[in-house]
Design an enzyme around this catalytic site. Structure first.
Site, PDB file in Angstrom:
ATOM      1  N   THR A  15       0.879  -1.122  -0.070  1.00 36.41           N
ATOM      2  CA  THR A  15       0.105  -0.041  -0.012  1.00 36.41           C
ATOM      3  C   THR A  15       0.773   1.352  -0.038  1.00 36.41           C
ATOM      4  OG1 THR A  15      -1.613  -1.187   1.262  1.00 36.41           O
ATOM      5  CG2 THR A  15      -1.973   1.241   1.469  1.00 36.41           C
ATOM      6  N   VAL A  16       1.769   1.176   0.747  1.00 43.67           N
ATOM      7  CA  VAL A  16       2.828   2.461   0.953  1.00 43.67           C
ATOM      8  C   VAL A  16       3.672   2.588  -0.099  1.00 43.67           C
ATOM      9  CG1 VAL A  16       4.046   3.781   2.537  1.00 43.67           C
ATOM     10  CG2 VAL A  16       2.076   2.609   3.584  1.00 43.67           C
ATOM     11  N   GLU A 133       9.002   9.805  10.128  1.00 38.88           N
ATOM     12  CA  GLU A 133       7.760  10.614  10.131  1.00 38.88           C
ATOM     13  C   GLU A 133       6.298   9.940   9.986  1.00 38.88           C
ATOM     14  OE1 GLU A 133       7.651  14.191  10.920  1.00 38.88           O
ATOM     15  OE2 GLU A 133       5.602  13.183  11.101  1.00 38.88           O
ATOM     16  N   GLU A 194      -8.570  -4.516   9.011  1.00 34.94           N
ATOM     17  CA  GLU A 194      -7.798  -5.772   8.229  1.00 34.94           C
ATOM     18  C   GLU A 194      -8.748  -6.855   8.705  1.00 34.94           C
ATOM     19  OE1 GLU A 194      -4.304  -6.114   7.532  1.00 34.94           O
ATOM     20  OE2 GLU A 194      -3.892  -3.722   7.699  1.00 34.94           O
ATOM     21  N   LYS A 209       2.368   3.746  18.376  1.00 34.42           N
ATOM     22  CA  LYS A 209       2.431   5.206  17.927  1.00 34.42           C
ATOM     23  C   LYS A 209       2.803   6.044  19.158  1.00 34.42           C
ATOM     24  CE  LYS A 209      -0.298   4.389  13.866  1.00 34.42           C
ATOM     25  NZ  LYS A 209      -1.810   4.489  13.191  1.00 34.42           N
TER      26      LYS A 209
HETATM   27  N1  LIG Z   1      -0.966   1.261   4.955  1.00 36.48           N
HETATM   28  C1  LIG Z   1      -0.866   2.560   5.776  1.00 36.48           C
HETATM   29  O1  LIG Z   1      -1.992   3.268   5.533  1.00 36.48           O
HETATM   30  C2  LIG Z   1       0.112   2.746   6.663  1.00 36.48           C
HETATM   31  C3  LIG Z   1       0.140   3.931   7.232  1.00 36.48           C
HETATM   32  C4  LIG Z   1       1.366   4.417   8.131  1.00 36.48           C
HETATM   33  C5  LIG Z   1       2.199   3.229   8.317  1.00 36.48           C
HETATM   34  N2  LIG Z   1       2.273   2.034   7.578  1.00 36.48           N
HETATM   35  C6  LIG Z   1       3.119   1.114   7.735  1.00 36.48           C
HETATM   36  O2  LIG Z   1       3.877   0.976   6.721  1.00 36.48           O
HETATM   37  C7  LIG Z   1       4.385  -0.070   6.617  1.00 36.48           C
HETATM   38  C8  LIG Z   1       3.915  -0.912   5.288  1.00 36.48           C
HETATM   39  O3  LIG Z   1       2.401  -0.867   5.286  1.00 36.48           O
HETATM   40  P1  LIG Z   1       1.868  -1.393   4.086  1.00 36.48           P
HETATM   41  O4  LIG Z   1       0.289  -0.955   4.463  1.00 36.48           O
HETATM   42  O5  LIG Z   1       2.029  -0.723   2.765  1.00 36.48           O
HETATM   43  O6  LIG Z   1       1.891  -2.913   3.851  1.00 36.48           O
HETATM   44  P2  LIG Z   1       1.711  -3.922   2.807  1.00 36.48           P
HETATM   45  O7  LIG Z   1       0.660  -3.456   2.001  1.00 36.48           O
HETATM   46  O8  LIG Z   1       1.217  -5.143   3.465  1.00 36.48           O
HETATM   47  O9  LIG Z   1       2.929  -4.154   1.982  1.00 36.48           O
HETATM   48  C9  LIG Z   1       4.007  -4.786   2.502  1.00 36.48           C
HETATM   49  C10 LIG Z   1       4.958  -4.995   1.247  1.00 36.48           C
HETATM   50  O10 LIG Z   1       6.156  -5.492   1.760  1.00 36.48           O
HETATM   51  C11 LIG Z   1       6.364  -6.832   1.154  1.00 36.48           C
HETATM   52  N3  LIG Z   1       7.109  -7.632   2.008  1.00 36.48           N
HETATM   53  C12 LIG Z   1       6.874  -8.055   3.276  1.00 36.48           C
HETATM   54  N4  LIG Z   1       7.692  -8.780   3.963  1.00 36.48           N
HETATM   55  C13 LIG Z   1       8.724  -8.781   2.984  1.00 36.48           C
HETATM   56  C14 LIG Z   1       9.732  -9.637   2.846  1.00 36.48           C
HETATM   57  N5  LIG Z   1      10.376 -10.746   3.966  1.00 36.48           N
HETATM   58  N6  LIG Z   1      10.906  -9.717   1.813  1.00 36.48           N
HETATM   59  C15 LIG Z   1      10.483  -8.790   0.937  1.00 36.48           C
HETATM   60  N7  LIG Z   1       9.249  -8.050   0.934  1.00 36.48           N
HETATM   61  C16 LIG Z   1       8.468  -8.103   2.034  1.00 36.48           C
HETATM   62  C17 LIG Z   1       5.244  -7.202   0.610  1.00 36.48           C
HETATM   63  O11 LIG Z   1       5.370  -8.013  -0.538  1.00 36.48           O
HETATM   64  P3  LIG Z   1       4.449  -9.227  -0.631  1.00 36.48           P
HETATM   65  O12 LIG Z   1       3.257  -8.309  -1.367  1.00 36.48           O
HETATM   66  O13 LIG Z   1       4.950  -9.630  -2.069  1.00 36.48           O
HETATM   67  O14 LIG Z   1       4.114 -10.105   0.158  1.00 36.48           O
HETATM   68  C18 LIG Z   1       4.542  -5.951   0.130  1.00 36.48           C
HETATM   69  O15 LIG Z   1       5.058  -5.593  -0.827  1.00 36.48           O
HETATM   70  C19 LIG Z   1       3.801  -1.101   7.734  1.00 36.48           C
HETATM   71  O16 LIG Z   1       5.003  -0.964   8.846  1.00 36.48           O
HETATM   72  C20 LIG Z   1       2.924  -0.181   8.258  1.00 36.48           C
HETATM   73  O17 LIG Z   1       2.462  -0.321   9.645  1.00 36.48           O
HETATM   74  C21 LIG Z   1       1.107   1.748   6.839  1.00 36.48           C
END
Ligand SMILES: NC(=O)c1ccc[n+]([C@@H]2O[C@H](COP(=O)([O-])OP(=O)(O)OC[C@H]3O[C@@H](n4cnc5c(N)ncnc54)[C@H](OP(=O)(O)O)[C@@H]3O)[C@@H](O)[C@H]2O)c1
Length: 376
Positions: A15-16, A133, A194, A209
């Site tokens: 997502t990010v 941030e 989720e 946080k």
């Molecule tokens: N989403 C939000 O609105 C938001 C807001 C603030 C902070 N965050 C933080 O930002 C971070 C990412 O969130 P997200 O929502 O973007 O998560 P996400 O959609 O689940 O994306 C995670 C990504 O990381 C990859 N990944 C995970 N484990 C891996 C590994 N061992 N090796 C290689 N690639 C790996 C996944 O690959 P695959 O898809 O191939 O599994 C996917 O591309 C988290 O720490 C979250 O707490 C998110």
């Protein structure tokens, strides 16, 4: 624009990460990643688990790898952006990057809250900047203002709505009179919650946080498991259900009868004797206040400090686009020679061992038996 490009390796394209990578690949947005007084930023690689899936989603093959450790170790990468989430392998990868002198930008609040002292020690040891941030408030600039712009203040207290999922659920319960289980199911259907909502609804995400905010406000890394997340219960020595999981439609209606709304409020205060008071608790907030009218997935953080007084930060607390804004802002800061998010604050490399007590004071005795603190 001065100097050789700063080469960026992104770990994760979910997502990010997708939005961060997209900014580099889009000409107009990429132009903003070249500060006039710093080095231009260039995307050097993207690590994902499933390369085929990332390729079909339009990411250039030449940038993709399924080996994040190679990107961290590569001599062709200067900065690591970690948006993969989870504790491992993120912890090992970031410790490797920092101890090797590479700057790191992360959005991973769970990792920072759990391993903050170790990560801070690694960054201070090598002098590599660690910026985060995006880990609190998504797109809202709050950590850098707290650590840098308010550095000359003594922070006395802070509070906020730090989790959009629980706020959307409580907002729906208040507007529609819905039961908790129905509002949760609706949030899941709309993609706000989720499939496993535990981290949000039990208050773990907001507690992580809060730990990061407490580090910058009060100079101590608090153990996230020590943050109180269960409200007191009338006539009982035991505590109620964690986070918002025990909030009933009748509780929400009772708050409305008092002109209040229930919000999951994260709060922290350093007492005169130096002890810490903190919590992530359903709290009865006056509906007519800015905190009480923070609805849906919006976040709001209020800080009381001397001599500035009250300052507040509000906006989109999550979402790929909004969160990428904070990640990219950190990258631009590093390209301009910026230091870690804690800027010039004193080091806090150990765990706070002074205990944490729940906020005390008047409470709303709700029909479920829970006693929800009353917010001023
Ligand atoms: N989403 C939000 O609105 C938001 C807001 C603030 C902070 N965050 C933080 O930002 C971070 C990412 O969130 P997200 O929502 O973007 O998560 P996400 O959609 O689940 O994306 C995670 C990504 O990381 C990859 N990944 C995970 N484990 C891996 C590994 N061992 N090796 C290689 N690639 C790996 C996944 O690959 P695959 O898809 O191939 O599994 C996917 O591309 C988290 O720490 C979250 O707490 C998110």
């Amino acid at each position: 624009m001065t100097g050789a490009p700063l080469r960026v390796g992104v770990l994760g394209a979910g997502t990010v990460g997708r939005e961060v990578v997209g900014a580099f690949l889009d000409g107009d947005r990429a132009a903003r990643l070249a500060p006039a007084d710093g080095r231009p930023l260039r995307l050097a690689g993207v690590a994902v688990r499933d390369v085929d899936r990332a390729r079909s989603a339009g990411l250039p093959d030449a940038l993709l790898t399924d080996a994040p450790a190679h990107l961290v170790a590569s001599p062709d990468v200067d900065v690591i952006v970690e948006v993969m989430g989870g504790l491992e392998p993120a912890r090992t990868l970031l410790l490797g990057a920092l101890s090797g002198g590479k700057a790191v930008v992360t959005a991973n609040k769970a990792l920072l809250a759990t391993h903050g002292p170790e990560l801070e020690a690694a960054a201070r040891g090598s002098g590599a900047p660690l910026r985060f941030e995006a880990s609190v408030g998504g797109g809202i600039p709050v950590l850098s203002p707290l650590a840098a712009d308010l550095a000359a203040n003594r922070v006395t207290s802070l509070r906020g709505i730090l989790n959009g999922t629980t706020n959307a659920i409580l907002t729906a319960m208040a507007r529609e009179g819905t039961a908790y289980a129905d509002a949760l199911a609706e949030a899941q259907a709309m993609g706000y919650a989720e499939a496993d909502p535990t981290a949000d609804v039990e208050g773990h995400d907001a507690a992580a946080k809060l730990v990061i905010l407490l580090r910058l406000a009060f100079g101590a890394w608090v153990d996230p498991t020590a943050i109180p997340r269960r409200p007191a219960v009338r006539d009982s020595a035991s505590l109620g259900a964690p986070g918002i999981t025990g909030v009933t439609a009748e509780d929400v209606a009772a708050a409305t009868d008092h002109g209040r709304v229930l919000k999951l409020v994260a709060s922290g205060r350093r007492r005169e004797d130096g002890s810490l008071e903190a919590g992530v608790l359903p709290t009865a907030v006056f509906g007519a206040t800015a905190l009480g009218s923070t609805d849906g997935v919006q976040n709001r953080i209020e800080i009381e400090a001397e001599p500035v007084g009250s300052v507040a930060f509000a906006g989109p607390g999550a979402g790929g686009g909004a969160t990428s804004s904070a990640v990219l802002g950190d990258l631009v800061a590093i390209a301009r020679g910026g230091a870690s998010t804690w800027a010039g604050l004193p080091a806090a490399v150990g765990r706070w061992d002074g205990g944490v007590s729940a906020p005390a004071g008047p409470a709303l005795a709700a029909p479920s038996g829970a006693c929800y603190p009353l917010a001023e």
